[in-house]
Design an enzyme around this catalytic site. Structure first.
Site, mmCIF file in Angstrom:
data_model
loop_
_atom_site.group_PDB
_atom_site.id
_atom_site.type_symbol
_atom_site.label_atom_id
_atom_site.label_comp_id
_atom_site.label_asym_id
_atom_site.label_seq_id
_atom_site.Cartn_x
_atom_site.Cartn_y
_atom_site.Cartn_z
ATOM 1 C CE1 TYR A 1 -3.999 2.046 0.474
ATOM 2 C CE2 TYR A 1 -2.858 3.044 2.325
ATOM 3 C CZ TYR A 1 -3.912 3.034 1.436
ATOM 4 O OH TYR A 1 -4.884 4.010 1.515
ATOM 5 C CG ASP A 2 3.026 2.077 3.575
ATOM 6 O OD1 ASP A 2 1.801 1.863 3.624
ATOM 7 O OD2 ASP A 2 3.745 2.073 4.591
ATOM 8 N NE ARG B 1 -10.320 1.804 7.179
ATOM 9 C CZ ARG B 1 -10.514 2.477 6.050
ATOM 10 N NH1 ARG B 1 -9.656 3.380 5.675
ATOM 11 N NH2 ARG B 1 -11.554 2.229 5.303
ATOM 12 C CB SER C 1 -15.058 0.144 11.771
ATOM 13 O OG SER C 1 -13.808 -0.128 11.210
ATOM 14 C CG PHE D 1 -11.202 0.510 19.169
ATOM 15 C CD1 PHE D 1 -10.610 -0.709 18.875
ATOM 16 C CD2 PHE D 1 -10.401 1.525 19.696
ATOM 17 C CE1 PHE D 1 -9.244 -0.913 19.097
ATOM 18 C CE2 PHE D 1 -9.044 1.321 19.931
ATOM 19 C CZ PHE D 1 -8.466 0.107 19.623
ATOM 20 N NE ARG E 1 -2.307 4.965 12.856
ATOM 21 C CZ ARG E 1 -1.200 4.422 13.359
ATOM 22 N NH1 ARG E 1 -0.485 5.073 14.265
ATOM 23 N NH2 ARG E 1 -0.791 3.230 12.949
ATOM 24 C CG ASP F 1 0.687 -0.270 13.941
ATOM 25 O OD1 ASP F 1 -0.234 -0.994 13.543
ATOM 26 O OD2 ASP F 1 0.506 0.831 14.486
HETATM 27 N N1 UDP Z 1 -5.486 -1.101 15.832
HETATM 28 C C1 UDP Z 1 -5.811 -1.685 17.060
HETATM 29 N N2 UDP Z 1 -6.873 -2.530 17.112
HETATM 30 C C2 UDP Z 1 -7.648 -2.815 16.027
HETATM 31 C C3 UDP Z 1 -7.329 -2.206 14.789
HETATM 32 C C4 UDP Z 1 -6.238 -1.368 14.729
HETATM 33 O O1 UDP Z 1 -5.155 -1.443 18.086
HETATM 34 O O2 UDP Z 1 -8.600 -3.593 16.183
HETATM 35 C C5 UDP Z 1 -4.356 -0.166 15.774
HETATM 36 C C6 UDP Z 1 -3.342 -0.404 14.665
HETATM 37 O O3 UDP Z 1 -2.353 -1.321 15.063
HETATM 38 C C7 UDP Z 1 -2.792 1.000 14.464
HETATM 39 C C8 UDP Z 1 -3.984 1.904 14.735
HETATM 40 O O4 UDP Z 1 -4.887 1.118 15.504
HETATM 41 O O5 UDP Z 1 -1.795 1.290 15.425
HETATM 42 C C9 UDP Z 1 -4.698 2.375 13.483
HETATM 43 O O6 UDP Z 1 -4.959 1.240 12.697
HETATM 44 P P1 UDP Z 1 -5.838 1.256 11.386
HETATM 45 O O7 UDP Z 1 -5.936 -0.162 10.933
HETATM 46 O O8 UDP Z 1 -7.108 1.965 11.608
HETATM 47 O O9 UDP Z 1 -5.040 2.093 10.300
HETATM 48 P P2 UDP Z 1 -3.552 2.675 10.150
HETATM 49 O O10 UDP Z 1 -3.582 4.028 10.751
HETATM 50 O O11 UDP Z 1 -2.581 1.782 10.865
HETATM 51 O O12 UDP Z 1 -3.327 2.681 8.699
#
Ligand code: UDP
Length: 315
Positions: free
Chosen positions: A145-146, A186, A189, A191, A211, A273
């Site tokens: 992706y990146d 993500r 959603s 959480f 974030r 991450d």
């Molecule tokens: N994350 C988490 N629990 C989840 C999903 C994601 O702790 O059920 C963490 C993930 O490891 C990252 C952050 O939340 O540190 C954001 O993750 P996301 O998948 O939303 O997108 P990203 O910002 O990493 O592209």
């Protein structure tokens, strides 16, 4: 106006199509439905100004007629989803942009391209300005992706310089809101759904990573402003809300809204991450954009939306 929106049935695509249709524009959406949310498409199809073509932009676009403007939003964006078929993700980013450019070239149709904060990787500079070149592992699990999105930016800017083709490139930071697929994997959603279902919240790592969360309505305001901005920017533009939260703070905010305590389940942090992420939005501010929706308010609307779907009781 007549718009082409690739990735129309995804989270951002749906919100954008709704905005364009509400303003009386005609929209042709395309999507390969690999990471789309089917109910979004059903909803969009109810509008007579919307038409749809199932197509994968990895392949040459069929003849779809002339457009005034093209939004290229097609690509899985959740790490869980884009890592499911990394080769396809890379091809969607790069081949996909190539095919959109080929389609747009003969009529010089302007292209708006959705790039990402992920091009900064696990950033060593904070907050991230557009001038920062990033810190990406080119062979890691996130690279499809990146690096795909980085290569797409290169292709767009080189193509634009070679053919004087009008382009707008935005780098989108974490966005949330109605019309997200509740199962897209993500953090927001996941959480919310876990909290609604009374399950422990899955925290990857210790939850201190940050974030910056932008509500989707704010992002859509930015899209339309960038579209209308007079000149083609010399640089991509960061779009995101600079209010930065740790994941633990995100959980606390959800707890406050739902007025209940939620168990945390700590799981291993995925490789590469990013530890922190926050946009510098000075360039976007110059064209008149400022995100307005605070996290608490945006999360309330998102929770209401998910409750309305009733998806949590049917999974
Ligand atoms: N994350 C988490 N629990 C989840 C999903 C994601 O702790 O059920 C963490 C993930 O490891 C990252 C952050 O939340 O540190 C954001 O993750 P996301 O998948 O939303 O997108 P990203 O910002 O990493 O592209």
């Amino acid at each position: 106006m007549r718009y082409l929106v690739t990735g129309a049935a995804g989270f951002l695509g749906t919100n954008l199509c709704l905005r364009l249709l509400q303003s009386g524009h005609e929209v042709l959406g395309i999507d390969n439905m690999s990471s789309a949310y089917e109910p979004n498409l059903q909803m969009l199809r109810q509008n007579p100004l919307f038409s749809f073509e199932k197509h994968d932009i990895v392949n040459k676009l069929p003849h779809l007629g002339k457009f005034d403007f093209i939004y290229n939003l097609a690509c899985p964006a959740s790490p869980a989803r884009y890592q499911r078929d990394p080769v396809q993700t890379f091809r969607t980013s790069v081949w996909g942009v190539w095919n959109v450019l080929q389609y747009a070239l003969p009529c010089k149709t302007p292209i708006f391209h959705s790039s990402t904060s992920e091009i900064y990787g696990d950033p060593l500079e904070h907050p991230q300005k557009e001038s920062y070149w990033g810190h990406v592992n080119p062979v890691g699990m996130r690279a499809c992706y990146d690096e795909g999105k980085r290569a797409a930016e290169t292709l767009l800017f080189d193509f634009s310089r070679k053919h004087s083709h009008p382009i707008k490139v935005v780098r989108i930071f974490n966005t949330y809101g109605p019309h997200m697929d509740p199962k897209d994997g993500r953090v927001v959603s996941n959480f919310i759904m876990q909290a609604l279902e009374g399950k422990p919240i899955s925290v990857y790592g210790d939850g201190t990573q940050t974030r910056s969360f932008c509500f989707v309505d704010d992002l859509m305001d930015a899209f339309l402003l960038v579209e209308k901005s007079a000149s083609d920017p010399a640089s991509p533009i960061n779009l995101g809300n600079p209010d930065e939260y740790t994941l633990l703070q995100l959980i606390e905010t959800i707890e406050q809204i739902l007025k209940k305590k939620i168990k945390r389940k700590f799981l291993p942090l995925p490789a590469d991450d990013p530890k922190q992420r926050r946009p510098d939005i000075s360039i976007a501010q110059k064209i008149g954009w400022n995100p307005k929706v605070r996290l608490q308010e945006g999360l309330k609307k998102t929770i209401e939306h998910f409750k309305g779907l009733n998806a949590y009781s049917k999974r």
